[in-house]
Write an enzyme that holds these catalytic residues in place. Structure first.
Site, PDB file in Angstrom:
ATOM      1  N   CYS A  38       3.851   8.738   0.884  1.00  0.00           N
ATOM      2  CA  CYS A  38       3.921   7.704   1.773  1.00  0.00           C
ATOM      3  C   CYS A  38       4.145   6.322   0.822  1.00  0.00           C
ATOM      4  O   CYS A  38       2.839   6.143   0.877  1.00  0.00           O
ATOM      5  CB  CYS A  38       3.414   8.076   3.007  1.00  0.00           C
ATOM      6  SG  CYS A  38       3.336   6.968   4.407  1.00  0.00           S
ATOM      7  N   CYS A  82       6.581  -6.877   6.453  1.00  0.00           N
ATOM      8  CA  CYS A  82       7.989  -6.546   7.724  1.00  0.00           C
ATOM      9  C   CYS A  82       7.819  -7.770   8.713  1.00  0.00           C
ATOM     10  O   CYS A  82       7.453  -8.482   8.569  1.00  0.00           O
ATOM     11  CB  CYS A  82       7.498  -5.238   8.866  1.00  0.00           C
ATOM     12  SG  CYS A  82       8.631  -4.634   9.281  1.00  0.00           S
ATOM     13  N   CYS A 116      -0.574   6.275   9.482  1.00  0.00           N
ATOM     14  CA  CYS A 116       0.584   5.410  10.131  1.00  0.00           C
ATOM     15  C   CYS A 116       0.116   3.654  11.025  1.00  0.00           C
ATOM     16  O   CYS A 116      -0.824   3.699  12.259  1.00  0.00           O
ATOM     17  CB  CYS A 116       1.516   6.245  11.465  1.00  0.00           C
ATOM     18  SG  CYS A 116       2.577   7.890  10.789  1.00  0.00           S
ATOM     19  N   GLU A 132       1.007  -1.225  -0.180  1.00  0.00           N
ATOM     20  CA  GLU A 132       0.074   0.078   0.324  1.00  0.00           C
ATOM     21  C   GLU A 132       1.015   0.645  -0.204  1.00  0.00           C
ATOM     22  O   GLU A 132       1.851   1.051   1.058  1.00  0.00           O
ATOM     23  CB  GLU A 132      -1.271   0.041   1.119  1.00  0.00           C
ATOM     24  CG  GLU A 132      -2.045  -0.887   1.156  1.00  0.00           C
ATOM     25  CD  GLU A 132      -3.038  -1.055   2.157  1.00  0.00           C
ATOM     26  OE1 GLU A 132      -3.685  -1.826   2.078  1.00  0.00           O
ATOM     27  OE2 GLU A 132      -2.257  -0.971   3.165  1.00  0.00           O
ATOM     28  N   CYS A 189       7.162  -4.575  15.902  1.00  0.00           N
ATOM     29  CA  CYS A 189       6.986  -3.789  16.815  1.00  0.00           C
ATOM     30  C   CYS A 189       5.328  -4.172  17.231  1.00  0.00           C
ATOM     31  O   CYS A 189       4.384  -4.275  15.846  1.00  0.00           O
ATOM     32  CB  CYS A 189       7.071  -2.375  16.070  1.00  0.00           C
ATOM     33  SG  CYS A 189       8.332  -2.197  15.303  1.00  0.00           S
ATOM     34  N   CYS A 220       1.918  -2.207  15.936  1.00  0.00           N
ATOM     35  CA  CYS A 220       1.735  -1.940  14.173  1.00  0.00           C
ATOM     36  C   CYS A 220       1.104  -3.154  13.408  1.00  0.00           C
ATOM     37  O   CYS A 220       1.625  -3.896  13.326  1.00  0.00           O
ATOM     38  CB  CYS A 220       3.105  -1.397  13.190  1.00  0.00           C
ATOM     39  SG  CYS A 220       3.472  -1.582  11.877  1.00  0.00           S
TER      40      CYS A 220
HETATM   41  N1  SAH Z   1       9.685   0.760   9.314  1.00  0.00           N
HETATM   42  C1  SAH Z   1       9.894   1.933   9.458  1.00  0.00           C
HETATM   43  C2  SAH Z   1       9.060   2.112   8.924  1.00  0.00           C
HETATM   44  C3  SAH Z   1       7.578   2.013   8.582  1.00  0.00           C
HETATM   45  S1  SAH Z   1       6.981   3.657   9.166  1.00  0.00           S
HETATM   46  C4  SAH Z   1      10.161   2.323  10.552  1.00  0.00           C
HETATM   47  O1  SAH Z   1       9.590   1.861  11.846  1.00  0.00           O
HETATM   48  O2  SAH Z   1      10.793   3.837  10.849  1.00  0.00           O
HETATM   49  C5  SAH Z   1       5.866   4.182  10.234  1.00  0.00           C
HETATM   50  C6  SAH Z   1       5.384   4.830  11.482  1.00  0.00           C
HETATM   51  O3  SAH Z   1       4.470   4.958  11.748  1.00  0.00           O
HETATM   52  C7  SAH Z   1       6.738   4.548  12.560  1.00  0.00           C
HETATM   53  O4  SAH Z   1       7.251   5.638  13.303  1.00  0.00           O
HETATM   54  C8  SAH Z   1       6.189   3.805  13.413  1.00  0.00           C
HETATM   55  O5  SAH Z   1       6.888   3.690  14.474  1.00  0.00           O
HETATM   56  C9  SAH Z   1       4.914   4.369  13.183  1.00  0.00           C
HETATM   57  N2  SAH Z   1       3.121   3.706  13.659  1.00  0.00           N
HETATM   58  C10 SAH Z   1       3.530   1.769  13.629  1.00  0.00           C
HETATM   59  N3  SAH Z   1       2.542   1.765  13.879  1.00  0.00           N
HETATM   60  C11 SAH Z   1       1.077   2.972  14.832  1.00  0.00           C
HETATM   61  C12 SAH Z   1       0.457   3.132  14.764  1.00  0.00           C
HETATM   62  N4  SAH Z   1      -0.188   1.878  15.048  1.00  0.00           N
HETATM   63  N5  SAH Z   1      -0.297   4.320  15.033  1.00  0.00           N
HETATM   64  C13 SAH Z   1       0.197   5.728  14.740  1.00  0.00           C
HETATM   65  N6  SAH Z   1       1.649   5.225  14.097  1.00  0.00           N
HETATM   66  C14 SAH Z   1       2.401   4.075  14.394  1.00  0.00           C
END
Ligand code: SAH
Length: 346
Positions: free
Chosen positions: A107, A114, A339, A94, A118, A121
């Protein structure tokens, strides 16, 4: 028997030039085709109108142009657009177009799924299937640029690698894609308008620093206390904050580019004074700013956005310490485009 045709966009410019020489043509023809592929984003050999018909059919015999297809486009009530992008092998990633008054940001995804874990996420729940190729990253950008022109009457202005996947675990392809996006022989966008976001892979941050890259770096920090960070981002056990910090100091020394920390405040996890103090300390190692992002719930309510009061505490203490902080509202939540919500749900 028909042999398997090669994806022409896997070739470098030099390889394309060599190919034409091997065919008894001029090396220069390679430059022309390269331009069609990376500057004019041609989807077919037939579109290459300054190349003779015979040459075009010869190319057709040897190569394919594996192009992404936007399978489905969803529009949020706030204008955000989410594309479900089908790759040549049927897998889907996406990408998101985020419009503001003055900008259009793309984005983009760097991997299918992945490999990181985390816990907050949605993408982490998908298995990592494979890395995206440079052309698949480039195509996401072009698709969003077209949508931006169509729906907002302006070109794409910014790119963030904040979609699915960990860009620094697909380092070569991500850098190769950025080269195609920024080079004058490609899309010619300024690297200053690109941000690569990482969970923090120290070795790769150092490598980017050594290569003196010109794009921005964002780190998804979420906690500056090892124990807490490991509990929400388990890979932190392998790449602890000490190593991350050292890599970031090195990054700044080499690039003089300020680091952005992405940070979500959750209730019961990092909404304490102790957590803010640790963040302040971490921010002092290298010039940086903090983006506090809203938590986008992904399911079971295990994580909860902290109170407005806790976010205010972060803001106040960071500001008192001279650290720039912005609090971001989420975009595209109603279509699962915010995000951490990218999970091919549609
Ligand atoms: N793997 C990379 C790129 C993904 S960016 C990274 O970790 O930076 C996506 C961003 O959204 C990251 O900052 C991640 O920590 C954040 N993120 C992930 N899940 C989220 C959620 N449920 N709510 C808000 N931010 C989230």
């Amino acid at each position: 028997m028909e042999r398997k045709k090669k994806d022409i966009r896997a070739l470098t410019k030099d390889q394309l030039r060599d190919f034409f020489v091997d065919q008894g043509d001029k090396a220069f023809r390679g430059n022309q085709v390269y331009e069609w592929l990376w500057q004019k984003s041609a989807h077919s050999f037939d579109a290459m109108t300054n190349i003779s018909k015979e040459t075009r059919s010869m190319l057709e015999e040897h190569f394919v142009i594996n192009h992404i297809k936007v399978d489905q486009m969803q529009r949020s009530s706030d204008g955000t657009i989410k594309n479900a992008v089908r790759l040549h092998d049927g897998l889907v990633v996406e990408s998101v177009l985020i419009p503001t008054e003055t900008r259009t940001t793309a984005c983009v995804s760097s991997q299918v799924g992945c490999s990181l874990d985390c816990r907050f996420c949605a993408t982490a729940r998908l298995k990592r299937m494979r890395n995206l190729n440079p052309d698949e990253i480039y195509d996401q950008v072009v698709a969003i640029d077209n949508e931006s022109r169509l729906y907002f009457n302006r070109p794409l202005s910014n790119i963030v690698f904040m979609g699915m996947g960990e860009p620094l675990m697909n380092y070569n392809n991500v850098l190769n894609a950025i080269e195609k996006i920024t080079s004058p022989e490609g899309l010619g966008m300024s690297p200053k308008r690109i941000v690569v976001s990482t969970s923090g892979v120290p070795k790769m941050i150092k490598r980017m620093a050594d290569e003196k890259v010109k794009f921005g770096l964002a780190v998804s920090l979420h906690s500056a206390i090892d124990e807490v960070r490991t509990s929400i981002m388990p890979f932190n056990a392998t790449f602890p904050l000490k190593d991350l910090r050292e890599a970031l100091e090195y990054w700044y020394a080499q690039t003089k580019s300020r680091i952005t920390y992405e940070y979500v405040v959750w209730s019961g996890i990092n909404d304490t004074k102790e957590a803010v103090d640790a963040l302040v300390k971490f921010c002092k190692f290298a010039p940086s700013k903090v983006n506090i992002i809203e938590y986008n719930p992904i399911d079971d309510g295990e994580f909860q956005q902290a109170s407005a009061k806790a976010v205010e505490m972060y803001q106040n203490i960071l500001e008192q310490n001279g650290i720039t902080v912005t609090v971001r509202r989420s975009r595209g939540k109603d279509i699962d485009a915010a995000c951490g919500q990218l999970a091919n749900k549609q």
